[in-house]
Design a protein around this motif. Structure first.
Motif, PDB file in Angstrom:
ATOM      1  N   LEU A   1      -7.917 -41.815 -56.349  1.00  0.00           N
ATOM      2  CA  LEU A   1      -8.109 -40.800 -57.812  1.00  0.00           C
ATOM      3  C   LEU A   1      -9.165 -41.117 -58.759  1.00  0.00           C
ATOM      4  O   LEU A   1      -9.555 -41.076 -59.423  1.00  0.00           O
ATOM      5  CB  LEU A   1      -6.822 -40.763 -58.569  1.00  0.00           C
ATOM      6  N   PRO A   2     -10.260 -40.891 -57.659  1.00  0.00           N
ATOM      7  CA  PRO A   2     -11.855 -40.708 -58.452  1.00  0.00           C
ATOM      8  C   PRO A   2     -12.107 -39.990 -59.390  1.00  0.00           C
ATOM      9  O   PRO A   2     -11.194 -39.397 -59.965  1.00  0.00           O
ATOM     10  CB  PRO A   2     -13.032 -40.560 -57.342  1.00  0.00           C
ATOM     11  N   LYS A   3     -12.995 -40.349 -60.631  1.00  0.00           N
ATOM     12  CA  LYS A   3     -13.202 -39.826 -61.593  1.00  0.00           C
ATOM     13  C   LYS A   3     -13.299 -38.242 -61.706  1.00  0.00           C
ATOM     14  O   LYS A   3     -12.794 -37.925 -62.567  1.00  0.00           O
ATOM     15  CB  LYS A   3     -14.719 -40.963 -62.150  1.00  0.00           C
TER      16      LYS A   3
ATOM     17  N   GLN B   1     -10.036 -36.639 -61.510  1.00  0.00           N
ATOM     18  CA  GLN B   1      -8.779 -36.835 -63.277  1.00  0.00           C
ATOM     19  C   GLN B   1      -9.398 -35.691 -64.074  1.00  0.00           C
ATOM     20  O   GLN B   1      -9.260 -35.576 -64.722  1.00  0.00           O
ATOM     21  CB  GLN B   1      -9.428 -38.254 -63.647  1.00  0.00           C
TER      22      GLN B   1
ATOM     23  N   LEU C   1      -9.764 -36.278 -70.769  1.00  0.00           N
ATOM     24  CA  LEU C   1      -9.652 -36.848 -69.477  1.00  0.00           C
ATOM     25  C   LEU C   1      -9.212 -38.371 -70.076  1.00  0.00           C
ATOM     26  O   LEU C   1      -8.649 -39.263 -69.268  1.00  0.00           O
ATOM     27  CB  LEU C   1     -10.928 -37.582 -69.382  1.00  0.00           C
ATOM     28  N   SER C   2      -8.299 -39.587 -70.683  1.00  0.00           N
ATOM     29  CA  SER C   2      -8.656 -40.644 -71.313  1.00  0.00           C
ATOM     30  C   SER C   2      -7.290 -40.779 -71.901  1.00  0.00           C
ATOM     31  O   SER C   2      -6.263 -41.675 -71.306  1.00  0.00           O
ATOM     32  CB  SER C   2      -8.942 -41.040 -72.982  1.00  0.00           C
TER      33      SER C   2
ATOM     34  N   PHE D   1      -6.331 -40.795 -67.411  1.00  0.00           N
ATOM     35  CA  PHE D   1      -7.077 -41.952 -67.193  1.00  0.00           C
ATOM     36  C   PHE D   1      -5.942 -43.584 -68.138  1.00  0.00           C
ATOM     37  O   PHE D   1      -5.571 -44.482 -66.736  1.00  0.00           O
ATOM     38  CB  PHE D   1      -8.749 -42.741 -67.732  1.00  0.00           C
ATOM     39  N   GLY D   2      -5.284 -42.723 -68.724  1.00  0.00           N
ATOM     40  CA  GLY D   2      -3.836 -44.172 -69.254  1.00  0.00           C
ATOM     41  C   GLY D   2      -3.160 -43.953 -68.239  1.00  0.00           C
ATOM     42  O   GLY D   2      -2.894 -45.290 -68.219  1.00  0.00           O
TER      43      GLY D   2
ATOM     44  N   THR E   1      -3.581 -46.182 -64.709  1.00  0.00           N
ATOM     45  CA  THR E   1      -4.042 -47.824 -65.272  1.00  0.00           C
ATOM     46  C   THR E   1      -2.973 -47.904 -65.671  1.00  0.00           C
ATOM     47  O   THR E   1      -3.197 -48.880 -65.543  1.00  0.00           O
ATOM     48  CB  THR E   1      -5.199 -48.088 -66.030  1.00  0.00           C
ATOM     49  N   PHE E   2      -1.746 -47.613 -66.480  1.00  0.00           N
ATOM     50  CA  PHE E   2      -1.095 -47.779 -65.866  1.00  0.00           C
ATOM     51  C   PHE E   2       0.777 -48.043 -64.952  1.00  0.00           C
ATOM     52  O   PHE E   2       1.028 -49.442 -64.779  1.00  0.00           O
ATOM     53  CB  PHE E   2      -0.029 -46.529 -67.348  1.00  0.00           C
TER      54      PHE E   2
ATOM     55  N   THR F   1      -4.929 -45.174 -74.298  1.00  0.00           N
ATOM     56  CA  THR F   1      -4.810 -46.749 -73.866  1.00  0.00           C
ATOM     57  C   THR F   1      -5.051 -46.998 -72.158  1.00  0.00           C
ATOM     58  O   THR F   1      -4.825 -45.914 -71.510  1.00  0.00           O
ATOM     59  CB  THR F   1      -3.659 -46.855 -73.324  1.00  0.00           C
TER      60      THR F   1
ATOM     61  N   PHE G   1     -11.966 -45.139 -67.783  1.00  0.00           N
ATOM     62  CA  PHE G   1     -12.883 -45.580 -67.104  1.00  0.00           C
ATOM     63  C   PHE G   1     -14.378 -46.778 -67.688  1.00  0.00           C
ATOM     64  O   PHE G   1     -15.855 -46.662 -67.678  1.00  0.00           O
ATOM     65  CB  PHE G   1     -14.226 -44.459 -66.023  1.00  0.00           C
TER      66      PHE G   1
END
Lengths: 159, 578
Positions: free
Chosen positions: A44-46, A49, A60-61, A64-65, A68-69, B168, B181
């Motif tokens: 999953l590149p930027k 996402q 996006l956050s 991304f959250g 990364t979880f 988060t 990122f």
């Protein structure tokens, strides 16, 4: 047209768009869309996402959250073969750290990273559920049990 | 509505079904401690401070536990006290406990709670997470070492402001609240509103401190240091000195600034009156000459950055007016400088703002003349309070003093800039007089007052209908922008303030703890003081400000003149990256 790689990517994004269209508006759409995206792109590149965030109307956050979880999501391209060495209690007691160290040395790659030739990704994992075979590792779907560090070169040679 | 009866600490309580145990206890005046809870913003049961005994096997988080008929709740048992205390110790075990030097000391919910819970020792010594401080933003500093991951900032950023640039990241011990990122706050689409600071219970989010540079300027004999406080500062500053919310301290504010050593005490309210002259004229021109409508106000720098990032297609709708303190800064460095034979290069303008976005705004290259910035430093209401304390000034017992003549004079129209709907109302007071050609008595446009997220009204001026909309908080502005996108917005004039409630509850204002926010709404209490300030003024229409008239007579000519455009108007930047 002349650029083959872009064409390929375009096809992938079209696939992802179809997934988003099907799921958009349903509750809890984000995770399944991300899983599909990972199976389409391999990771999953930027850009992917961002595409998901815009497609589903989330930030996006937030994407991304989630990325990364959960351990199931990866942000970097994975090797052709993903190695997971179990560092669960039983395997650890039976010496899996030495197995992991040997792999890292043989492949010349730190844990969590992918070899320069893109062939292997080396990961440390939690319990794989095969404690009876400790120490255990998996390469792809293949399970290797009762390992010793010295067996590693021969196993790697099969790939 | 169905009522539910339950017992809390032996007291019978009756509340509507669906109420949480926390709110039910509050209605019976029983205090249950909270950290991650923020009324109407964040209710996630994460911090486990509000644990109570409901008779179930495990203790329950009162902030998310709905009441049920016959429920028996105990908020003060040995098990409850012990659980809360252990949870607090665990939080403290991974907290940068440099309270003595923390900007939030004495107004920190973690500190207060640790004290109240009787935590005298932290038994758990272990690894500390280490994430670097992010001071990339011109407005906001993020310090993960102080963060307790309550997620109140995340909730306000996503749900209230609809910006959503922090979230988060990661899991478990490695979790950090940050932009995606590993980006820095200064590099993402953060609008600098600072509502995250207002939501933060600790010192993990704070304004970028400018007090040192202001002290330095005051101490420099070669500098002529001019200060100007915004309308909303005077109805909130007193809280920092223990005065009740809603106390008006305008006179003490002027006195304190003088004692701090500023050379001239001017008033952003004067700039606000000039803004109305310029913006009102611009609106009339747009209406009469087929300009881009609806025209949208441009006073709020959080809102400006929001529209630049997320709705750049509507930048032509923004008024070209600089914000009031930038206007006043430009006037000070031109008209005032010339009149008093001071080299503008030697003038240092300090704005005291209820806002952290103003810090970013003041550094915009378009707001100034090359090296010569309109405003040199921006400090928040909180920073001013800290400076007053540092200077040893007994604020509460100060006499009431006036601002300095000329640019310290203002009207009631300027005073109400501090509340949502105020700029709109101030503009209407002037525009209506001009269109009707007389001095109207009906000047209170109550339809645009109040804290409702989006307000709409139609007013008839000189037989002409003007359709208005007012939004406060960028989450509410989004509703209007989407309406415009769909072509459903036939407004003439829109006011947007970036912060919920407008400037009175801006990101630079005194921080009200979550516990107090359960019972008091600072948006309402401070706005009430704003309207009192307005009512107390001799003149309540901007064009009646004699000093403003003088500025136009002596220097600018007419509103929107060439000179006025040069000094008082600006342009905007598309930041969408598209």
């Amino acid at each position: 047209m002349s650029c083959n790689c872009c064409g390929k990517d375009q096809e992938k994004y079209q696939q992802l768009q179809a997934v988003i269209d099907a799921k958009k508006g349903t509750k809890g759409a984000l995770m399944p869309v991300m899983q599909e995206a990972q199976s389409i792109f391999g990771y999953l590149p930027k850009e992917v996402q961002l595409f998901i965030a815009e497609g589903l109307g989330v930030t996006l956050s937030e994407v991304f959250g989630v990325a990364t979880f959960y351990a199931q999501f990866v942000l970097e391209p994975q090797g052709e073969h993903v190695i997971g060495v179990c560092l669960g209690t039983a395997c650890y007691v039976k010496g899996s750290q030495a197995v992991l160290d040997r792999l890292s040395e043989e492949l010349d790659v730190p844990v969590g990273k992918t070899t320069k030739d893109g062939k292997f990704t080396l990961n440390a994992t939690r319990c794989l559920g095969a404690c009876g075979l400790a120490p255990v590792m998996m390469i792809g779907d293949e399970v290797y049990g009762r390992l010793t560090p010295d067996e590693i070169p021969a196993i790697l040679a099969k790939y | 509505m169905d009522l539910v009866t339950l017992t809390i600490d032996g007291i019978k309580v009756q509340v509507p079904a669906g109420t949480t145990v926390l709110e039910a206890a509050r209605s019976a005046n029983i205090q249950i401690p909270t950290l991650c809870y923020l009324k109407d913003v964040n209710q996630i049961g994460a911090c486990r401070m509000c644990l109570v005994d409901t008779g179930a096997r495990a203790l329950a988080a009162a902030c998310v536990m709905p009441v049920s008929e016959g429920m028996v709740v105990k908020t003060n048992t040995p098990a409850v006290r012990e659980a809360r205390k252990v949870n607090m110790e665990l939080l403290l075990s991974n907290h940068d406990r440099k309270c003595l030097t923390c900007v939030r000391s004495k107004n920190c919910e973690l500190q207060t709670l640790a004290e109240e819970l009787g935590v005298r020792d932290v038994r758990f010594e272990g690894a500390m997470s280490s994430h670097p401080i992010d001071d990339s933003s011109l407005s906001i500093v993020r310090d993960p070492g102080k963060c307790i991951q309550c997620r109140r900032c995340v909730a306000v950023c996503h749900k209230v402001q609809k910006v959503g640039v922090i979230g988060t990241v990661g899991r478990g011990f490695n979790t950090v609240i940050a932009p995606a990122f590993d980006e820095k706050l200064g590099d993402v689409g953060c609008i600098n509103c600072g509502q995250c600071i207002m939501a933060c219970p600790v010192g993990a989010l704070r304004e970028k401190d400018s007090t040192e540079e202001v002290w330095k300027a005051i101490g420099d004999p070669a500098k002529h240091v001019v200060v100007q406080p915004a309308p909303a500062v005077r109805v909130a500053l007193g809280e920092e000195f223990g005065m009740p919310m809603g106390t008006r301290v305008t006179g003490k504010l002027a006195a304190a600034l003088r004692r701090m050593g500023f050379d001239k005490i001017f008033d952003t309210n004067y700039g606000a009156d000039v803004t109305i002259m310029e913006e009102g004229t611009e609106l009339l021109n747009r209406i009469q000459n087929g300009g881009v409508l609806p025209m949208i106000t441009s006073c709020s720098p959080g809102w400006i950055k929001y529209i630049e990032h997320y709705y750049p297609e509507f930048l032509p709708n923004l008024s070209s007016c600089k914000s009031p303190h930038e206007m006043l800064g430009a006037i000070i460095k031109s008209y005032y400088a010339e009149k008093n034979h001071i080299d503008p290069k030697d003038i240092y303008v300090v704005s005291v703002m209820p806002c952290v976005a103003k810090k970013f705004e003041a550094k915009r290259p378009e707001l100034g003349n090359g090296e010569l910035k309109d405003v040199d430093a921006v400090i928040t209401t909180r920073e001013l309070a800290r400076m007053i304390k540092e200077a040893g000034i007994d604020f509460v017992n100060l006499p009431d003093e006036d601002f300095d003549p000329l640019m310290g004079e203002s009207t009631g129209a300027a005073a109400i800039f501090g509340a949502t709907g105020g700029v709109m109302e101030a503009a209407l007071r002037t525009v209506a007089d001009i269109l009707e050609g007389k001095d109207l008595d009906a000047i209170e446009y109550t339809a645009v007052r109040g804290i409702e997220g989006v307000k709409e009204a139609t007013v008839t001026v000189a037989g002409k209908e003007i359709k208005l909309a007012v939004a406060n908080g960028t989450g509410n502005a989004e509703i209007l922008m989407e309406k415009m996108k769909r072509g459903e917005a036939d407004y003439t004039f829109i006011e947007v303030m970036g912060c919920p409630g407008g400037c009175v509850t801006g990101g630079g204002q005194p921080i009200v703890p979550a516990r107090e926010r359960m019972v008091t709404d600072p948006r309402v209490v401070r706005a009430k003081a704003i309207y009192e300030e307005d009512a107390a003024m001799a003149e309540r229409k901007s064009h009646k400000n004699a000093s403003v008239q003088k500025l136009y007579d002596e220097y600018l000519g007419k509103p929107n003149s060439h000179k006025a455009h040069e000094l008082l108007h600006t342009h905007y930047v598309d930041r969408s990256g598209k």
